[in-house]
Design a protein around this motif. Structure first.
Motif, PDB file in Angstrom:
ATOM      1  N   LYS A  71       0.836  -1.188   0.000  1.00  0.00           N
ATOM      2  CA  LYS A  71       0.000   0.000   0.000  1.00  0.00           C
ATOM      3  C   LYS A  71       0.878   1.247   0.000  1.00  0.00           C
ATOM      4  CE  LYS A  71      -0.510   0.218   5.033  1.00  0.00           C
ATOM      5  NZ  LYS A  71      -1.482   0.279   6.148  1.00  0.00           N
ATOM      6  N   GLU A  72       0.333   2.328  -0.426  1.00  0.00           N
ATOM      7  CA  GLU A  72       1.103   3.561  -0.505  1.00  0.00           C
ATOM      8  C   GLU A  72       1.410   4.074   0.900  1.00  0.00           C
ATOM      9  OE1 GLU A  72       0.804   8.058  -2.419  1.00  0.00           O
ATOM     10  OE2 GLU A  72      -0.754   6.573  -2.807  1.00  0.00           O
ATOM     11  N   ILE A  73       2.689   4.371   1.122  1.00  0.00           N
ATOM     12  CA  ILE A  73       3.122   4.887   2.413  1.00  0.00           C
ATOM     13  C   ILE A  73       3.091   6.420   2.375  1.00  0.00           C
ATOM     14  CG2 ILE A  73       4.986   4.927   4.112  1.00  0.00           C
ATOM     15  CD1 ILE A  73       3.695   2.209   3.747  1.00  0.00           C
ATOM     16  N   THR A  74       2.562   7.024   3.411  1.00  0.00           N
ATOM     17  CA  THR A  74       2.439   8.485   3.455  1.00  0.00           C
ATOM     18  C   THR A  74       3.330   9.116   4.521  1.00  0.00           C
ATOM     19  OG1 THR A  74       0.575   8.328   4.990  1.00  0.00           O
ATOM     20  CG2 THR A  74       0.065   8.393   2.609  1.00  0.00           C
ATOM     21  N   TYR A  75       4.202   8.315   5.123  1.00  0.00           N
ATOM     22  CA  TYR A  75       5.061   8.829   6.195  1.00  0.00           C
ATOM     23  C   TYR A  75       6.248   7.895   6.356  1.00  0.00           C
ATOM     24  CZ  TYR A  75       3.039   5.012   8.864  1.00  0.00           C
ATOM     25  OH  TYR A  75       2.650   3.775   9.273  1.00  0.00           O
ATOM     26  N   LEU A  76       7.233   8.339   7.125  1.00  0.00           N
ATOM     27  CA  LEU A  76       8.304   7.462   7.575  1.00  0.00           C
ATOM     28  C   LEU A  76       8.764   7.941   8.949  1.00  0.00           C
ATOM     29  CD1 LEU A  76      11.314   9.027   7.218  1.00  0.00           C
ATOM     30  CD2 LEU A  76      10.830   8.582   4.832  1.00  0.00           C
ATOM     31  N   PHE A  77       9.462   7.081   9.661  1.00  0.00           N
ATOM     32  CA  PHE A  77       9.994   7.448  10.960  1.00  0.00           C
ATOM     33  C   PHE A  77      11.473   7.801  10.813  1.00  0.00           C
ATOM     34  CE2 PHE A  77       6.153   5.494  12.428  1.00  0.00           C
ATOM     35  CZ  PHE A  77       5.854   6.171  13.615  1.00  0.00           C
ATOM     36  N   VAL A  78      11.869   8.938  11.388  1.00  0.00           N
ATOM     37  CA  VAL A  78      13.244   9.407  11.291  1.00  0.00           C
ATOM     38  C   VAL A  78      13.820   9.618  12.680  1.00  0.00           C
ATOM     39  CG1 VAL A  78      12.941  10.498   9.044  1.00  0.00           C
ATOM     40  CG2 VAL A  78      12.432  11.807  11.117  1.00  0.00           C
ATOM     41  N   LYS A  79      15.131   9.469  12.778  1.00  0.00           N
ATOM     42  CA  LYS A  79      15.792   9.633  14.071  1.00  0.00           C
ATOM     43  C   LYS A  79      16.138  11.099  14.287  1.00  0.00           C
ATOM     44  CE  LYS A  79      19.490   7.657  16.891  1.00  0.00           C
ATOM     45  NZ  LYS A  79      20.636   6.718  16.931  1.00  0.00           N
ATOM     46  N   TYR A  82      10.702  21.300   2.195  1.00  0.00           N
ATOM     47  CA  TYR A  82      11.901  20.887   1.455  1.00  0.00           C
ATOM     48  C   TYR A  82      12.893  20.278   2.432  1.00  0.00           C
ATOM     49  CZ  TYR A  82      14.136  25.310   2.985  1.00  0.00           C
ATOM     50  OH  TYR A  82      14.654  26.345   3.721  1.00  0.00           O
ATOM     51  N   ILE A  83      13.911  19.610   1.875  1.00  0.00           N
ATOM     52  CA  ILE A  83      14.934  18.952   2.690  1.00  0.00           C
ATOM     53  C   ILE A  83      16.303  19.422   2.217  1.00  0.00           C
ATOM     54  CG2 ILE A  83      15.844  16.744   3.483  1.00  0.00           C
ATOM     55  CD1 ILE A  83      13.149  15.506   2.622  1.00  0.00           C
ATOM     56  N   LYS A  84      17.162  19.722   3.173  1.00  0.00           N
ATOM     57  CA  LYS A  84      18.496  20.242   2.859  1.00  0.00           C
ATOM     58  C   LYS A  84      19.575  19.358   3.467  1.00  0.00           C
ATOM     59  CE  LYS A  84      21.461  24.321   3.464  1.00  0.00           C
ATOM     60  NZ  LYS A  84      21.585  25.644   4.118  1.00  0.00           N
ATOM     61  N   ALA A  85      20.630  19.078   2.686  1.00  0.00           N
ATOM     62  CA  ALA A  85      21.763  18.306   3.192  1.00  0.00           C
ATOM     63  C   ALA A  85      22.538  19.115   4.223  1.00  0.00           C
ATOM     64  CB  ALA A  85      22.685  17.909   2.041  1.00  0.00           C
ATOM     65  N   GLU A  86      22.910  18.461   5.311  1.00  0.00           N
ATOM     66  CA  GLU A  86      23.714  19.093   6.367  1.00  0.00           C
ATOM     67  C   GLU A  86      24.848  18.130   6.712  1.00  0.00           C
ATOM     68  OE1 GLU A  86      23.226  22.042   7.302  1.00  0.00           O
ATOM     69  OE2 GLU A  86      21.098  22.542   7.062  1.00  0.00           O
ATOM     70  N   GLN A  87      25.871  18.090   5.850  1.00  0.00           N
ATOM     71  CA  GLN A  87      26.982  17.155   5.998  1.00  0.00           C
ATOM     72  C   GLN A  87      26.421  15.733   6.070  1.00  0.00           C
ATOM     73  OE1 GLN A  87      30.079  18.385   8.756  1.00  0.00           O
ATOM     74  NE2 GLN A  87      29.437  20.502   8.602  1.00  0.00           N
ATOM     75  N   GLU A  88      26.602  15.029   7.189  1.00  0.00           N
ATOM     76  CA  GLU A  88      26.109  13.655   7.263  1.00  0.00           C
ATOM     77  C   GLU A  88      24.677  13.586   7.801  1.00  0.00           C
ATOM     78  OE1 GLU A  88      28.393  11.336  10.099  1.00  0.00           O
ATOM     79  OE2 GLU A  88      29.240  13.183  10.897  1.00  0.00           O
ATOM     80  N   TYR A  89      24.024  14.726   7.955  1.00  0.00           N
ATOM     81  CA  TYR A  89      22.634  14.799   8.411  1.00  0.00           C
ATOM     82  C   TYR A  89      21.779  15.451   7.327  1.00  0.00           C
ATOM     83  CZ  TYR A  89      24.712  13.959  13.028  1.00  0.00           C
ATOM     84  OH  TYR A  89      25.405  13.427  14.071  1.00  0.00           O
ATOM     85  N   SER A  90      20.493  15.596   7.607  1.00  0.00           N
ATOM     86  CA  SER A  90      19.586  16.303   6.709  1.00  0.00           C
ATOM     87  C   SER A  90      18.635  17.158   7.546  1.00  0.00           C
ATOM     88  CB  SER A  90      18.772  15.318   5.863  1.00  0.00           C
ATOM     89  OG  SER A  90      19.613  14.546   5.040  1.00  0.00           O
ATOM     90  N   THR A 118      11.384  22.682  11.930  1.00  0.00           N
ATOM     91  CA  THR A 118      12.500  22.025  11.259  1.00  0.00           C
ATOM     92  C   THR A 118      13.016  20.873  12.102  1.00  0.00           C
ATOM     93  OG1 THR A 118      13.158  24.146  10.295  1.00  0.00           O
ATOM     94  CG2 THR A 118      14.763  22.365  10.209  1.00  0.00           C
ATOM     95  N   LEU A 119      13.339  19.758  11.421  1.00  0.00           N
ATOM     96  CA  LEU A 119      13.923  18.599  12.080  1.00  0.00           C
ATOM     97  C   LEU A 119      15.320  18.353  11.527  1.00  0.00           C
ATOM     98  CD1 LEU A 119      11.113  15.868  12.089  1.00  0.00           C
ATOM     99  CD2 LEU A 119      11.938  17.173  14.041  1.00  0.00           C
ATOM    100  N   LEU A 120      16.293  18.110  12.405  1.00  0.00           N
ATOM    101  CA  LEU A 120      17.619  17.677  11.977  1.00  0.00           C
ATOM    102  C   LEU A 120      17.644  16.163  12.102  1.00  0.00           C
ATOM    103  CD1 LEU A 120      20.430  18.544  11.007  1.00  0.00           C
ATOM    104  CD2 LEU A 120      21.158  18.561  13.401  1.00  0.00           C
ATOM    105  N   VAL A 121      17.718  15.491  10.954  1.00  0.00           N
ATOM    106  CA  VAL A 121      17.575  14.040  10.893  1.00  0.00           C
ATOM    107  C   VAL A 121      18.940  13.376  10.746  1.00  0.00           C
ATOM    108  CG1 VAL A 121      16.577  12.146   9.567  1.00  0.00           C
ATOM    109  CG2 VAL A 121      15.268  14.250   9.904  1.00  0.00           C
ATOM    110  N   SER A 122      19.152  12.293  11.463  1.00  0.00           N
ATOM    111  CA  SER A 122      20.429  11.565  11.411  1.00  0.00           C
ATOM    112  C   SER A 122      20.454  10.639  10.198  1.00  0.00           C
ATOM    113  CB  SER A 122      20.633  10.759  12.702  1.00  0.00           C
ATOM    114  OG  SER A 122      20.631  11.589  13.822  1.00  0.00           O
ATOM    115  N   MET A 123      20.517  11.245   9.010  1.00  0.00           N
ATOM    116  CA  MET A 123      20.496  10.458   7.776  1.00  0.00           C
ATOM    117  C   MET A 123      21.054  11.295   6.630  1.00  0.00           C
ATOM    118  SD  MET A 123      17.174   8.570   6.059  1.00  0.00           S
ATOM    119  CE  MET A 123      16.670   7.920   7.661  1.00  0.00           C
TER     120      MET A 123
END
Length: 236
Positions: free
Chosen positions: A131-139, A154-162, A170-175
């Motif tokens: 089924k179509e996924i409308t979300y994901l879980f991020v750290k 929008y999503i922006k690269a932040e070295q080894e994070y996003s 705003t969320l700083l994601v470990s990915m």
């Protein structure tokens, strides 16, 4: 785990030999080729499926950074260099890791674990869903938070994070941005720049090498991403 194909690019014979020796100790890792410059590397990438690229930065004619910037869909990249000042640029290009010469096996093995984990996540993300996924879980900040696709501006690269810019903050994601891109539905999101991903539906204007979101947000379009973006927006 499936076999992992590796390409080593370095103009120094000893540096190539050290990485080859390290890889010979890793199960399921195979060195497909070793190259001395970007021209040889490009020819190998055209002819073979490469999963991981160990790439020297300081090379004659074309640097490792210039080479990666020229590729539209590069494999996972691990930069190798004797100069630590290039680390920031390496992470801006979403490198999985950055190894300083001389490379010990202990440090190399840490990179192997990072690469294996990233490839595993990429493989899981490519599996079809019922089924179509409308979300994901991020750290984020030690927690796993639910990220609804509909909330993303929008999503922006932040070295080894996003950094995920949302309608409510705003969320700083470990990915890495490259990995995050694979987890987002391709029909809804597009990479417009090496540092940005945007959802199609909220783009309000495209002019020159810029897109506009709403009335105030402007983001750059990378030249190698522009054609794909225009196709997805059905702009001719």
């Amino acid at each position: 785990m499936k076999n992992i194909n590796v390409l080593i690019v370095d103009d120094e014979p000893l540096a190539r030999e050290i990485i080859q020796t390290h890889i010979s100790k890793i199960p399921n890792w195979t060195v497909v080729d070793t190259c001395i410059d970007a021209k040889e590397a490009f020819e190998t990438l055209v002819k073979n499926k490469i999963d991981v690229l160990f790439l020297d930065i300081q090379m004659p004619v074309i640097t490792g950074i210039e080479f990666i910037e020229s590729l539209q869909n590069p494999p996972l990249v691990v930069f190798t260099t004797a100069y630590s000042e290039y680390a920031l640029k390496g992470f801006e290009l979403n490198a999985v890791d950055y190894l300083l010469k001389p490379i010990s096996f202990a440090r190399f093995y840490q990179t192997v674990e990072k690469v294996n984990k990233t490839l595993e996540l990429l493989n899981d993300a490519s599996k079809p869903s019922k089924k179509e996924i409308t979300y994901l879980f991020v750290k984020h900040d030690g927690k796993l938070l639910k990220l609804n696709f509909s909330d993303i501006l929008y999503i922006k690269a932040e070295q080894e994070y996003s950094s995920v810019f949302k309608t409510d903050g705003t969320l700083l994601v470990s990915m890495h941005l490259k990995l995050l891109q694979t987890l987002l539905p391709e029909k809804q999101f597009t990479r417009i720049h090496r540092s940005y991903i945007v959802p199609h539906e909220i783009i309000t204007a495209v002019y020159g090498n810029t897109i506009q979101i709403g009335t105030e947000i402007q983001l750059p379009i990378g030249s190698k991403y522009k054609e794909e973006l225009l196709q997805k927006l059905q702009i001719t």
